[in-house]
Scaffold this active site. Structure first.
Site, mmCIF file in Angstrom:
data_model
loop_
_atom_site.group_PDB
_atom_site.id
_atom_site.type_symbol
_atom_site.label_atom_id
_atom_site.label_comp_id
_atom_site.label_asym_id
_atom_site.label_seq_id
_atom_site.Cartn_x
_atom_site.Cartn_y
_atom_site.Cartn_z
ATOM 1 C CD GLN A 226 14.125 66.803 97.609
ATOM 2 O OE1 GLN A 226 13.896 67.661 96.668
ATOM 3 N NE2 GLN A 226 15.158 66.364 98.076
ATOM 4 N NE ARG A 373 21.641 62.345 92.112
ATOM 5 C CZ ARG A 373 21.643 61.533 91.283
ATOM 6 N NH1 ARG A 373 21.575 61.801 90.079
ATOM 7 N NH2 ARG A 373 21.563 59.954 91.844
ATOM 8 C CB CYS A 374 25.864 68.663 96.311
ATOM 9 S SG CYS A 374 25.310 70.162 96.534
ATOM 10 C CD GLU A 743 25.012 64.759 98.519
ATOM 11 O OE1 GLU A 743 23.955 64.972 98.493
ATOM 12 O OE2 GLU A 743 26.093 65.183 98.866
#
Ligand code: CDP
Length: 788
Positions: A226, A373-374, A743
């Protein structure tokens, strides 16, 4: 700035506000994607890893002879061998160290001990099983409470100054002011809760094809990353390879969700093996390897208290948390601002005092704490405050929506400085909440609840009015291993008016190829279909910190707008030259400059691009290209209100989502359809966390959840139907007024689901049910309430 007037550009140009279909989907749907496992290089070897079956044990000996004797095995790598190259340990993105291959002890079940390199994967896997390791058992520690006891064995005895299992202690806010707020409170509401460990489990597991050319020293690493640029720098530091000789290529990525941010031992071993053997080496995890050994999230024990006045105003917040970090502290963590939870733990509410403390502990589990996802623990923080607020409303005896309205930060208070020292950029919380209430028919459902009880039915309404923080940095305060958290965009418009946009971020399915082209289309009027977006190749894109924590739009999206505007300035000079007019007399509409008052005298952006290479004004550099490194002035703070209606079967405790209404505000939406897709995914994950998706460990440290039979992720069958709404409050900190969204729904929604279940049982005196809210737990809560 507002989007209510609709898009400024035509559907053919497809700038902001157009639901342009995702261009990347054609190759994904037709099986034409190019993932790491699709890469085949001549002479490529395969690697398999031998992992620890035990959670905590001293290694007495490792016998690799049987594995080495297998035909087709080229090499067996151990930590002892790596130590000769100073590679047995590596730095993590949070400044800790992590064993690449264990030498002294194993510290979690599934830890990497040795690797087999063979001519094919079957041989490598079979031979890896033949490796014999002799262990001396040590006490496994599977929760942070035990880890922090004085007599707990020290897990990280490899670290010289480490005499306990404490990783960090952080504190934020004003303790004295908060204590004073609690002293004068008419009511105090408290909640102790646990946010269970979870795994992002992307569809594609992690992997690498490492191709190091021993003659030239060039290392081409095809990786599920990523953050390819940051990983390249880490590789340069770890392996001592010159950075210009390392090229990280992240081809298509099948989901990341934070799981592909850390650097994993498998990447390092495959690279070292390729370097030594002189052939490409492929390593791709199995599903089980991914589930038991790569970056976990959550695992947070939280205690929160709200001080309230008699009239129901929040006076202060006190929070104490303990985090289970696993055996190595390896999530990407800015060095200056610990834990994003401090940013938004105070929620969407206006009050003067807060005090937050948090500790991290090493345990015998795989490394945890990735931003699933945060951004850095905000999911946990958002959950805590929204659960507390609902209970506070019950305590005061007013409707939870009206309690929120009374305490919300008002639109005119933005930019708003929170008691933990952060500045929210913009918001209109009540507007989003009222829209959600209208969509769900809030009053009718509240009325139905009473009637349902009389009829022996259980109906609950849960709400979460969350504020989220996304878009790290700015560079002065946010960094990864000292690398400032800016991001970049390089834009080149070719003579025929077609463009290539190169970004430092890397999509894992978020649709960047579609949406970032739309920013260029908006700013330059070049149709989005004429803009090719390239990411994930460190030789061919400008440096950036990568995609996680919804930072792509706030940072790389801003860089794209800024560089487009710079090129438009240059285009104006060229247009003036072509039209033989003064720049001051030119007017811009997307895709065209014309002379004011003489619309016939105009040139298109395509004419201008051609002239940039064939007829530039004397003295002006030829070409139409440039790069921008954007360091945002602040984070962005998207928000929204989610309302969930549940029906609970009083005979079994089973609960079902009847309605899920989600109103999101992520500022200006680049592509409404892509945004909705992001929200759908997030709401599904929020539902998963609240109901079924969690990872447990037994007392020996065995990971229960090493496969999708034990680790439950919802399919379309279990996932509720979502009804979406939007408000638009642009961020003043962003050139196009956008905030990140990737997110938000994962962060905001778990509290709404759990609040709905608690609401249905509230008349029984139930004020908390720990996640995951299984029907067993609901049933037990009902039983206990009825017997007490
Ligand atoms: O960093 P990441 O891509 O995961 O998250 P993001 O910046 O929130 O973007 C997710 C996707 O939604 C991207 O394709 C964005 O361009 C798109 N998006 C949008 O269209 N409008 C927004 N206001 C925010 C994101």
């Amino acid at each position: 700035m507002t989007t209510t007037a609709g898009p400024r550009t035509t559907p053919e140009v497809a700038g902001l506000g157009h639901s342009r279909r995702r261009v990347e989907d054609a190759r994904f749907i037709e099986g034409q994607g190019n993932y790491v496992d699709d890469i085949e290089l001549p002479g490529m070897l395969h690697m398999a890893i031998h992992r620890s079956p035990l959670a905590h044990a001293r290694i007495l000996s490792i016998d690799t002879s049987e594995a080495e004797a297998v035909e087709g095995v080229i090499a067996v790598v151990t930590g002892e061998l790596l130590a000769q190259y100073n590679l047995a340990w590596m730095p993590t993105l949070s400044g800790d160290t992590q064993a690449v291959l264990a030498t002294d002890k194993v510290r979690f079940q599934g830890q990497e001990i040795a690797a087999v390199i063979a001519t094919d994967r079957y041989i490598a896997e079979d031979a890896a099983e033949l490796i014999q390791v002799e262990y001396e058992d040590l006490e496994p520690i599977v929760n942070p409470q035990r880890a922090l006891e004085d007599d707990a064995p020290v897990i990280r005895d490899d670290k010289e100054d480490q005499d306990s299992n404490l990783v960090y202690t952080w504190e934020s806010g004003d303790k004295t002011a908060t204590d004073a707020a609690f002293d004068k409170a008419a009511h105090v509401v408290s909640l102790e809760t646990f946010y269970p460990r979870s795994h992002p489990s992307p569809l594609e597991t992690c992997g690498i094809v490492a191709d190091v050319n021993s003659a030239t020293g060039q290392a081409n690493l095809y990786m599920t990353s990523q953050a390819p640029h940051a990983h390249r720098t880490v590789f340069a530091l770890v392996a001592g390879l010159p950075e210009q000789n390392i090229r990280i290529i992240s081809p298509d990525i099948g989901g990341g969700f934070g799981n592909k941010v850390p650097v994993y031992p498998g990447y390092v071993v495959a690279t070292a093996a390729s370097l030594v053997i002189g052939k490409p080496v492929k390593w791709v995890e199995t599903r089980t390897e991914n589930l038991i050994s790569t970056g976990f999230a959550r695992d947070y024990y939280m205690k929160g208290e709200l001080a309230l006045s008699d009239e129901g105003r929040i006076l202060g917040l006190r929070v104490d948390m303990v985090s289970d970090q696993g055996a190595f502290y390896s999530d990407a963590q800015p060095t200056a601002f610990k834990a994003g939870l401090f940013h938004i733990v105070t929620g969407s509410y206006d009050y003067p005092a807060a005090h937050v403390t948090t500790k991290g502990a090493y345990t015998n589990k795989a490394p945890g704490g990735v931003a699933y996802r945060c951004s850095f623990r905000v999911t946990e923080a958002s959950y805590l405050i929204e659960r507390l607020v609902q209970n506070a409303a019950y305590e005061i005896g007013i409707d939870p929506a009206e309690f929120r309205a009374k305490n919300f930060i008002k639109p005119e208070q933005f930019p708003y400085a929170t008691p933990t020292g952060f500045v929210y950029d913009s918001g209109d919380y009540e507007k989003a909440m009222r829209l959600a209430m209208e969509m769900v028919g809030y009053d009718e459902i509240q009325n139905e609840k009473e009637k349902a009880l009389e009829e022996g039915r259980l109906v609950g309404v849960g709400m979460a009015s969350f504020t989220e923080v996304v878009g790290a940095g700015h560079g002065e305060e946010y960094d990864i291993l000292g690398l400032k958290m800016f991001d970049s965009a390089e834009l080149r418009v070719h003579p025929t008016g077609k463009a290539i946009l190169k970004l430092g971020v890397k999509s894992q399915g978020q649709g960047h190829e579609t949406t970032f082209a739309q920013i260029v289309a908006e700013e330059l009027g070049i149709p989005a279909s004429d803009v090719k977006v390239i990411e994930g190749d460190t030789d061919n894109t400008p440096y950036g910190l990568g995609t996680y924590a919804s930072r792509s739009t706030p940072v790389a999206g801003a860089a794209t707008a800024v560089i487009s505007r710079k090129l438009r300035e240059k285009a104006k000079t060229i247009a003036a030259h072509l039209l033989e007019a003064s720049e001051d007399d030119l007017e811009w509409e997307p895709g065209r400059f014309s002379v004011a008052g003489d619309p016939e005298s105009s040139v298109t952006i395509q004419d201008i691009a051609f002239a940039a290479y064939t007829n530039p004004p004397p003295g002006l550099e030829a070409g139409l290209e440039g790069v921008n490194y954007y360091d945002p002035p602040n984070m962005t703070y998207p928000f929204g209100t989610y309302i969930v209606v549940v029906d609970i079967d009083p005979d079994s405790g089973q609960w079902k989502v009847r309605r899920m209404v989600a109103v999101d505000d992520c500022g200006v939406r680049i592509n409404p359809m892509v945004v909705e897709g992001q929200i759908h995914g997030g709401l599904a994950e929020g539902y998963a966390m609240s109901s079924m998706q969690y990872m447990t460990f037994d007392e020996s440290g065995n990971c229960i959840g090493s496969n999708f039979m034990d680790y439950l992720i919802p399919t379309a069958w279990e996932t509720p139907r979502f009804e979406l709404g939007e408000t638009v409050t642009p961020s003043p900190h962003h050139p196009i007024g956008a905030k990140g969204v990737g997110e938000s729904a994962t962060v905001g929604s778990p509290a709404a689901y759990v609040n709905a279940v608690v609401d249905a049982l509230q008349h029984l005196g139930v004020t908390n049910i720990d996640m995951p809210v299984s029907s067993d737990r609901v049933w037990a809560a009902m039983e206990q309430a009825e017997t007490s």
